[in-house]
Design a protein around this motif. Structure first.
Motif, PDB file in Angstrom:
ATOM      1  N   ALA A   5      55.998 -36.698  76.111  1.00 15.57           N
ATOM      2  CA  ALA A   5      55.379 -35.389  75.965  1.00 15.57           C
ATOM      3  C   ALA A   5      55.802 -34.440  77.123  1.00 15.57           C
ATOM      4  O   ALA A   5      55.954 -34.814  78.214  1.00 15.57           O
ATOM      5  N   LEU A  17      52.582 -28.288  73.239  1.00 15.31           N
ATOM      6  CA  LEU A  17      52.818 -29.473  73.494  1.00 15.31           C
ATOM      7  C   LEU A  17      53.878 -29.826  72.894  1.00 15.31           C
ATOM      8  O   LEU A  17      54.063 -29.758  71.594  1.00 15.31           O
ATOM      9  N   MET A  19      56.088 -33.167  71.641  1.00 17.01           N
ATOM     10  CA  MET A  19      56.080 -34.716  71.806  1.00 17.01           C
ATOM     11  C   MET A  19      57.313 -35.452  70.968  1.00 17.01           C
ATOM     12  O   MET A  19      57.856 -34.919  70.038  1.00 17.01           O
ATOM     13  N   ASP A  21      57.818 -38.473  68.866  1.00 16.91           N
ATOM     14  CA  ASP A  21      56.832 -39.256  68.114  1.00 16.91           C
ATOM     15  C   ASP A  21      57.504 -39.855  66.994  1.00 16.91           C
ATOM     16  O   ASP A  21      58.747 -39.879  66.910  1.00 16.91           O
TER      17      ASP A  21
END
Length: 90
Positions: A5, A17, A19, A21
């Protein structure tokens, strides 16, 4: 262990943000999360770039994530936010 992140604080979009993932089908993805400005009809927004569900896709997602700096994050959010505004305007 590599980062998963990054957070950027911007003048125009507040916190962004980013990320690394997995999506609903476990494919690797890079997500951009942001809160549109107060006074807009939007809540927390997430925009994802999905990659193939493979070892190569995971490597590509990691490489893309590693290259993201504030300018790229701000550009992705600006594009998404402007698209949301057009949709809301009807």
């Amino acid at each position: 262990m590599p980062d998963f992140a990054k957070i950027f604080t911007t003048k125009d979009y507040g916190q962004i943000l980013v990320m690394l993932d997995q999506g609903d089908d476990c494919e690797p993805e890079v997500q951009f999360k942001f809160m549109p400005p107060p006074g807009t009809p939007f809540g927390l927004a997430t925009v994802s770039v999905k990659f193939n569900d493979s070892e190569i896709g995971a490597e590509e997602a990691q490489a893309a994530f590693d290259l993201i700096a504030e300018d790229e994050a701000r550009g992705a959010v600006a594009h998404a936010y402007n698209s949301l505004k057009r949709l809301a305007a009807g």
